[in-house]
Structures are given as C-alpha cells and as structure tokens.
Design an enzyme around this catalytic site. Structure first.
Site, mmCIF file in Angstrom:
data_model
loop_
_atom_site.group_PDB
_atom_site.id
_atom_site.type_symbol
_atom_site.label_atom_id
_atom_site.label_comp_id
_atom_site.label_asym_id
_atom_site.label_seq_id
_atom_site.Cartn_x
_atom_site.Cartn_y
_atom_site.Cartn_z
ATOM 1 N N GLY A 1 0.834 -4.973 -5.221
ATOM 2 C CA GLY A 1 1.926 -4.159 -4.699
ATOM 3 C C GLY A 1 1.829 -2.761 -5.279
ATOM 4 O O GLY A 1 1.222 -2.567 -6.340
ATOM 5 N N HIS B 1 9.856 -6.319 -8.007
ATOM 6 C CA HIS B 1 9.161 -5.342 -8.852
ATOM 7 C C HIS B 1 9.051 -3.985 -8.148
ATOM 8 O O HIS B 1 9.331 -2.936 -8.738
ATOM 9 C CB HIS B 1 7.763 -5.906 -9.187
ATOM 10 C CG HIS B 1 6.930 -5.045 -10.067
ATOM 11 N ND1 HIS B 1 6.645 -5.361 -11.372
ATOM 12 C CD2 HIS B 1 6.305 -3.868 -9.823
ATOM 13 C CE1 HIS B 1 5.882 -4.405 -11.902
ATOM 14 N NE2 HIS B 1 5.652 -3.490 -10.972
ATOM 15 N N GLU B 2 8.663 -4.019 -6.862
ATOM 16 C CA GLU B 2 8.456 -2.760 -6.132
ATOM 17 C C GLU B 2 9.781 -2.062 -5.819
ATOM 18 O O GLU B 2 9.874 -0.832 -5.906
ATOM 19 C CB GLU B 2 7.668 -3.006 -4.841
ATOM 20 C CG GLU B 2 6.305 -3.675 -5.016
ATOM 21 C CD GLU B 2 5.430 -3.070 -6.093
ATOM 22 O OE1 GLU B 2 5.563 -1.860 -6.382
ATOM 23 O OE2 GLU B 2 4.624 -3.810 -6.676
ATOM 24 N N HIS C 1 10.855 -0.208 -8.768
ATOM 25 C CA HIS C 1 10.161 1.090 -8.912
ATOM 26 C C HIS C 1 10.916 2.186 -8.155
ATOM 27 O O HIS C 1 10.978 3.334 -8.612
ATOM 28 C CB HIS C 1 8.739 1.010 -8.346
ATOM 29 C CG HIS C 1 7.698 0.580 -9.342
ATOM 30 N ND1 HIS C 1 7.474 1.239 -10.529
ATOM 31 C CD2 HIS C 1 6.794 -0.432 -9.305
ATOM 32 C CE1 HIS C 1 6.481 0.646 -11.189
ATOM 33 N NE2 HIS C 1 6.054 -0.380 -10.466
ATOM 34 N N GLN D 1 4.676 5.535 -7.783
ATOM 35 C CA GLN D 1 3.471 5.314 -8.591
ATOM 36 C C GLN D 1 2.323 6.227 -8.187
ATOM 37 O O GLN D 1 1.357 6.359 -8.941
ATOM 38 C CB GLN D 1 3.021 3.851 -8.497
ATOM 39 C CG GLN D 1 3.989 2.887 -9.193
ATOM 40 C CD GLN D 1 3.507 1.456 -9.074
ATOM 41 O OE1 GLN D 1 3.692 0.821 -8.047
ATOM 42 N NE2 GLN D 1 2.861 0.943 -10.111
ATOM 43 N N CYS E 1 1.647 -4.574 -13.913
ATOM 44 C CA CYS E 1 2.036 -3.360 -13.178
ATOM 45 C C CYS E 1 0.869 -2.389 -13.234
ATOM 46 O O CYS E 1 0.299 -2.178 -14.305
ATOM 47 C CB CYS E 1 3.271 -2.735 -13.821
ATOM 48 S SG CYS E 1 3.817 -1.214 -13.022
ATOM 49 N N LEU E 2 0.519 -1.799 -12.105
ATOM 50 C CA LEU E 2 -0.613 -0.864 -12.072
ATOM 51 C C LEU E 2 -0.349 0.375 -12.913
ATOM 52 O O LEU E 2 -1.286 1.079 -13.272
ATOM 53 C CB LEU E 2 -0.933 -0.468 -10.626
ATOM 54 C CG LEU E 2 -1.492 -1.602 -9.762
ATOM 55 C CD1 LEU E 2 -1.635 -1.141 -8.314
ATOM 56 C CD2 LEU E 2 -2.830 -2.096 -10.299
HETATM 57 ZN ZN LIG Z 1 4.592 -1.726 -10.977
#
Ligand SMILES: [Zn+2]
Length: 182
Positions: A46, A131-132, A135, A51, A89-90
């Site tokens: 995701g 999670h997204e 963000h 991000q 998480c990226l």
């Molecule tokens: Zn993340």
C-alpha cells in the site's frame, strides 16, 4: 513508469493531514499512476499520497493479488481486533512491528473517475485500508502501538540506517521487505 521517491519518517509531510480530492481530472489520474508504480517498485502492499509528498486523500493497495486505489476514503471498522499482526511501512524501511488493527474494514470512497466505490477487506486488506487512511490523517503506525511496543519501535527507528533523525540526506532504496510493508 513514474517512480517517485518515498518520504521517510521525520519528513513533516507524513504528519500533515491531507486535503480531500475535489477535481477528478488528468492530474489525479497521473497521481494514481505514480502511486501505483512507486508501490509496485518498492515493493509494497500500500502507498498513500503523502508518502510521495502529495497532500491529497488518495492511496493505492496491492494485497492478495488485488491492485487498486481509493480516493477520499471513509472507514467502518469491526470491533474485534488483531492485536499481534506484524505491520511495516515504506516510510520506515526494513522495520515491522506488531500493531493492533480491526480485523474487518469497509472502505467507502471514489475511484479516479469520481465514481463511488465500496471495498470490504479482512485481515491484511483491512490492515492496509486502516494504515493508508491513517497516513491521510498524518497518523503513523507507531501511533497505534501500545506504549511498550512504541518504545521498542522508536529504538529500532533511531538505530536504522536510513533514520532521518540524525542524517537527513541519507538516501535508501527499500527492497524485499517481505511484501508486507505499507
Ligand atoms: Zn505506511
């Protein structure tokens, strides 16, 4: 392909609530493509627009071979939680921690053409939606951990090679984090 650089923890854009999308135009379709390409390249499950430095309420997902995106999401969550599931998480490359999340989520929003969409997810898909969407509100997974787990996570983050806390110019290309990073 238009792969963007992924902002890392410490970048203020990750703490800034994103604005709702108003114009479902060509620029929005390019944003969805950029997010998709960047997520698939990472690889990730995701990716949310902040991000890649864009303050709009848009995310993409790739979970259980299902690829998609959602705009202006609104979530309904189950009361039952998965307390132990590992989450990455990226924006925190290479790290994952147990993070409590609702087991089921219904995500309502729009696709890039402005058509209403309702997505239902369980387990990893539900985790991804939560999670997204977080963000987009400037909330990060460390905020969802209990105090003890957050302390462990912050220690690992400070020690991470990419940590922007001490070296803001370090550039890191995340690879192969088990495909579960978000
Ligand atoms: Zn993340």
């Amino acid at each position: 392909m238009s792969i963007q650089s992924i902002r890392l923890f410490g970048d203020p854009v990750l703490r800034t609530p994103a604005a709702p999308v108003v114009d479902f135009d060509k620029e929005l379709r390019k944003l969805v493509k950029d997010l998709t390409d960047t997520m698939m390249d990472a690889p990730g499950a995701g990716l949310a627009a902040p991000q890649i430095g864009v303050g709009l309420r848009v995310f993409t997902y790739y979970v259980d071979d299902q690829l998609g995106h959602l705009i202006n999401p609104d979530l309904d969550l189950s009361a039952d939680l998965d307390e132990e599931g590992e989450e990455g998480c990226l924006s925190f490359p290479g790290l994952s921690f147990p993070t409590p999340r609702a087991i089921r989520a219904v995500a309502k929003g729009f696709n890039m053409h402005g058509e209403p969409v309702v997505l239902e997810g369980t387990d990893l898909m539900a985790r991804c939606f939560q999670h997204e969407t977080d963000h987009l509100d400037g909330i990060l997974f460390i905020d969802r951990m209990d105090a003890k787990q957050r302390k462990l996570a912050m220690k690992a983050i400070r020690e991470a090679e990419w940590s922007g806390l001490s070296a803001p110019t370090v550039k890191f290309s995340p690879h192969a984090t088990g495909g579960r990073a978000l």
